[in-house]
Design a protein around this motif. Structure first.
Motif, PDB file in Angstrom:
ATOM      1  N   ALA A 178      37.093  34.549  36.319  1.00  0.00           N
ATOM      2  CA  ALA A 178      36.389  35.824  36.134  1.00  0.00           C
ATOM      3  C   ALA A 178      36.694  36.463  34.792  1.00  0.00           C
ATOM      4  N   SER A 179      37.829  36.142  34.202  1.00  0.00           N
ATOM      5  CA  SER A 179      38.207  36.739  32.917  1.00  0.00           C
ATOM      6  C   SER A 179      37.228  36.379  31.810  1.00  0.00           C
ATOM      7  N   VAL A 180      36.510  35.276  31.982  1.00  0.00           N
ATOM      8  CA  VAL A 180      35.597  34.817  30.923  1.00  0.00           C
ATOM      9  C   VAL A 180      34.521  35.855  30.646  1.00  0.00           C
ATOM     10  N   ASP A 181      33.982  36.471  31.699  1.00  0.00           N
ATOM     11  CA  ASP A 181      32.886  37.415  31.510  1.00  0.00           C
ATOM     12  C   ASP A 181      33.323  38.639  30.714  1.00  0.00           C
ATOM     13  N   GLN A 182      34.563  39.023  30.825  1.00  0.00           N
ATOM     14  CA  GLN A 182      35.062  40.190  30.097  1.00  0.00           C
ATOM     15  C   GLN A 182      35.682  39.803  28.758  1.00  0.00           C
ATOM     16  N   ASP A 183      36.501  38.766  28.769  1.00  0.00           N
ATOM     17  CA  ASP A 183      37.277  38.415  27.578  1.00  0.00           C
ATOM     18  C   ASP A 183      36.685  37.281  26.760  1.00  0.00           C
ATOM     19  N   GLY A 184      35.790  36.488  27.342  1.00  0.00           N
ATOM     20  CA  GLY A 184      35.262  35.331  26.648  1.00  0.00           C
ATOM     21  C   GLY A 184      36.314  34.254  26.455  1.00  0.00           C
ATOM     22  N   GLU A 185      36.063  33.357  25.500  1.00  0.00           N
ATOM     23  CA  GLU A 185      37.002  32.296  25.149  1.00  0.00           C
ATOM     24  C   GLU A 185      37.606  32.612  23.790  1.00  0.00           C
ATOM     25  N   THR A 260      41.804  33.117  29.721  1.00  0.00           N
ATOM     26  CA  THR A 260      42.867  33.809  30.438  1.00  0.00           C
ATOM     27  C   THR A 260      42.827  33.360  31.889  1.00  0.00           C
ATOM     28  N   GLY A 261      43.930  32.793  32.362  1.00  0.00           N
ATOM     29  CA  GLY A 261      43.987  32.289  33.729  1.00  0.00           C
ATOM     30  C   GLY A 261      44.171  33.391  34.759  1.00  0.00           C
ATOM     31  N   ALA A 262      44.180  32.994  36.018  1.00  0.00           N
ATOM     32  CA  ALA A 262      44.337  33.963  37.110  1.00  0.00           C
ATOM     33  C   ALA A 262      45.670  34.690  37.035  1.00  0.00           C
ATOM     34  N   ASP A 263      46.674  34.088  36.375  1.00  0.00           N
ATOM     35  CA  ASP A 263      47.992  34.710  36.243  1.00  0.00           C
ATOM     36  C   ASP A 263      48.105  35.596  35.009  1.00  0.00           C
ATOM     37  N   GLY A 264      46.987  35.752  34.276  1.00  0.00           N
ATOM     38  CA  GLY A 264      47.000  36.589  33.084  1.00  0.00           C
ATOM     39  C   GLY A 264      47.481  35.882  31.836  1.00  0.00           C
ATOM     40  N   GLN A 265      47.841  34.616  31.954  1.00  0.00           N
ATOM     41  CA  GLN A 265      48.333  33.848  30.819  1.00  0.00           C
ATOM     42  C   GLN A 265      47.241  32.906  30.292  1.00  0.00           C
ATOM     43  N   PRO A 266      47.310  32.556  29.016  1.00  0.00           N
ATOM     44  CA  PRO A 266      46.283  31.654  28.472  1.00  0.00           C
ATOM     45  C   PRO A 266      46.401  30.254  29.058  1.00  0.00           C
TER      46      PRO A 266
END
Length: 310
Positions: A178-185, A260-266
């Motif tokens: 889900a982080s992709v939609d907000q943060d991108g790559e 950004t993974g589910a744990d907040g880390q790259p």
């Protein structure tokens, strides 16, 4: 003056935004560079001091032919990046190799051509409990034949998997983060093993969008600053790659795409060592930095060749 082939493809004509800046930068660095299509039968590759893979973006549809061409070029000049790296990197099974040595990657399930599509998809969904997921072939560029699905679209997704398997293509299944939609790559660019710059790519897969067929689909690129955690992971990835491929010198270029993974880390989405866009437009001076590395590596190669074996 060293001569350098910037290897492209007819299909990429007009799509490689890096080509003109790199030609200019090479000239400034004292290199005679020329854009050449990889499958042009009239080219004498032995007349170049090096062949730099830049935009041969139709290779995903002709991989055996492309790798045979790489083997030929490697015999007559210096291929950048090296042949054993290109063989490994053109198939995304390399993610499993990196995960095995402790690199944090996007969770991935590989489905091979002899598998039953719906059974493989069911096993994946049970294991990862993904609300959304991505289906993509292991040999692909620019999100070609890649599609994002919701969990209730299993039948359609299964058909997508089945079509790829029937073509004898291996498939990757990944949870959609889900982080992709907000943060991108975040793409980190390294030249000669040294960090150059970073760029942010917006989400490439929209909900409900069909699988793309253009091999160079890309957009929403802006300059960004890589975090210390992103740089630390990128450097671990380069170190692991050097160990896995038994490299004796830094790679001429590498693009490392992180999410950004589910744990907040790259975590690693893709390691681009064959024909990545390098986003010169987002980082003034980056083309010159790359050209300087190329001039250095071609000069070093010439010196080693003249000295002969140790």
């Amino acid at each position: 003056m060293k001569t350098l082939a910037l290897v492209t493809a007819v299909a990429a004509t007009g799509h490689d935004d890096d080509l003109v800046p790199l030609l200019d930068a090479c000239a400034d660095a004292g290199l005679h560079a020329r854009a050449v299509a990889w499958d042009d039968p009239t080219v004498n590759w032995g007349r170049f001091d090096g062949a730099l893979l830049r935009s041969p973006w139709d290779y995903t549809e002709r991989l055996p032919e492309f790798l045979a061409w790489c083997e030929h070029v490697d015999r007559v000049t210096r291929l950048l990046n090296p042949l054993n790296v290109v063989r490994w990197n053109t198939d995304k099974h390399y993610l499993a190799d990196l995960a095995t040595v402790g690199i944090s990657t996007v969770p991935t399930c590989f489905v091979e051509p002899d598998a039953e599509p719906m059974e493989a998809l069911g096993t994946f969904l049970d294991e990862f409990n993904a609300a959304e997921f991505v289906v993509k072939p292991t040999v692909s560029a620019g999100a070609r034949d890649t599609q994002r699905y919701f969990r209730d679209q299993q039948f359609v997704a299964g058909n997508h998997i089945g079509r790829l398997l029937e073509q004898e293509r291996s498939v990757m299944l990944q949870p959609y983060l889900a982080s992709v939609d907000q943060d991108g790559e975040t793409a980190l660019l390294y030249f000669g093993g040294r960090f150059s710059h970073a760029a942010r790519k917006s989400a490439q897969l929209a909900p409900g969008e069909g699988a793309r067929q253009a091999p160079m689909a890309l957009g929403g690129i802006v300059a960004t600053t890589a975090t210390p955690a992103e740089q630390a992971l990128a450097e671990r990835i380069l170190t692991a790659t050097a160990r896995l491929r038994q490299l004796e010198a830094p790679l001429a270029y590498a693009r490392i795409d992180l999410l950004t993974g589910a744990d907040g880390q790259p975590c690693l989405l893709e390691l681009e060592l064959t024909e990545p866009s390098l986003f010169f437009a987002q980082a003034p001076g980056s083309a010159a930095r790359f050209a300087a590395v190329l001039a250095e590596q071609l000069t070093d190669a010439t010196v080693r060749a003249r000295m002969g074996p140790a």
